[in-house]
Design a protein around this motif. Sequence first.
Motif, mmCIF file in Angstrom:
data_model
loop_
_atom_site.group_PDB
_atom_site.id
_atom_site.type_symbol
_atom_site.label_atom_id
_atom_site.label_comp_id
_atom_site.label_asym_id
_atom_site.label_seq_id
_atom_site.Cartn_x
_atom_site.Cartn_y
_atom_site.Cartn_z
ATOM 1 N N UNK A 199 56.043 48.443 19.050
ATOM 2 C CA UNK A 199 56.569 47.860 20.369
ATOM 3 C C UNK A 199 57.743 47.678 20.624
ATOM 4 N N UNK A 200 58.816 47.668 19.520
ATOM 5 C CA UNK A 200 60.167 47.431 19.412
ATOM 6 C C UNK A 200 60.887 48.462 20.452
ATOM 7 N N UNK A 201 61.766 47.918 20.956
ATOM 8 C CA UNK A 201 62.433 49.123 21.791
ATOM 9 C C UNK A 201 63.863 49.487 21.270
ATOM 10 N N UNK A 202 64.383 48.844 20.302
ATOM 11 C CA UNK A 202 65.567 49.138 19.544
ATOM 12 C C UNK A 202 65.542 48.696 18.044
ATOM 13 N N UNK A 203 66.267 49.502 17.265
ATOM 14 C CA UNK A 203 66.557 49.301 15.740
ATOM 15 C C UNK A 203 67.991 48.521 15.637
ATOM 16 N N UNK A 204 68.165 47.507 14.930
ATOM 17 C CA UNK A 204 69.365 47.142 14.615
ATOM 18 C C UNK A 204 69.679 47.117 13.085
ATOM 19 N N UNK A 205 70.838 47.753 12.930
ATOM 20 C CA UNK A 205 71.379 47.745 11.541
ATOM 21 C C UNK A 205 72.375 46.989 10.779
ATOM 22 N N UNK A 206 73.032 46.184 11.918
ATOM 23 C CA UNK A 206 74.027 45.343 11.549
ATOM 24 C C UNK A 206 74.106 44.325 12.637
#
Length: 241
Positions: A199-206
């Motif tokens: 259900x996540x709409x974005x992925x954050x790597x920092x």
Amino acid sequence: MKFVMPKLPFALSLFSLSLLLVFFFAFPLTSLRRPASSVTVANEEIRIRRGYTSYEAYIQHQLNKTQNPKLRKVWTTRDWDRKVRVFSTFFQRLSDVGLLSNGSKALSIGARVGQEVAALRLIGVEDSIGLDLVPRPPLVVKGDFHAQPFDAETFDFEFSNVFDHALYPEKFVGEIERTLKPGGVCVIHVSLHGKTDKYSANDLYSVKPLVKLFKRSKVVEVREIDGFGLDTEIVFRKNKD
């Protein structure tokens, strides 16, 4: 006449093999097969998950989780006490260092059934409310975090652990800064190293792209946490001018 393939010098052969190996390590076949929308934007370290035919389709996808009767039963029964206890520990620490007080008007963004709100009230922050697509009175009111249903400069404190559900991160953050009072505090819990759900709409790597989104706030602190699959806490304070 017979055509004879010329032999490459040994050194040239090694060089060609090295180039081939570099190519395969730098561009594995799996990455070549991935759709362009799943590739991290260079130097931004955030990826937006595309694929929705409309904003309504995105909202419905989120509602599929929030309205799930089995999940809501878990959230309001066996998960309730544990999550309220953990959230109250987070909030008590913020209170101890002067970032939250009993007199704060507080908002929990993406509060689901209201565990964070219950935790805020438990430590003495009585004027607290949650916001979610599905209301649960008296703890949670209905609203979209991309367009909060509150006046400008309403809250002293805002908390969220659903940044990964924002389809438009700039709107998500813009609404926080709009409804936060000058000098107010915002606390965001995110996952930088763990796996988010479908259900996540974005992925954050920092934390860098998130910090850049806050145009009118400064970072107070960044620390590692263990928060139900989320591993990083970022605290912002809105500028007073």
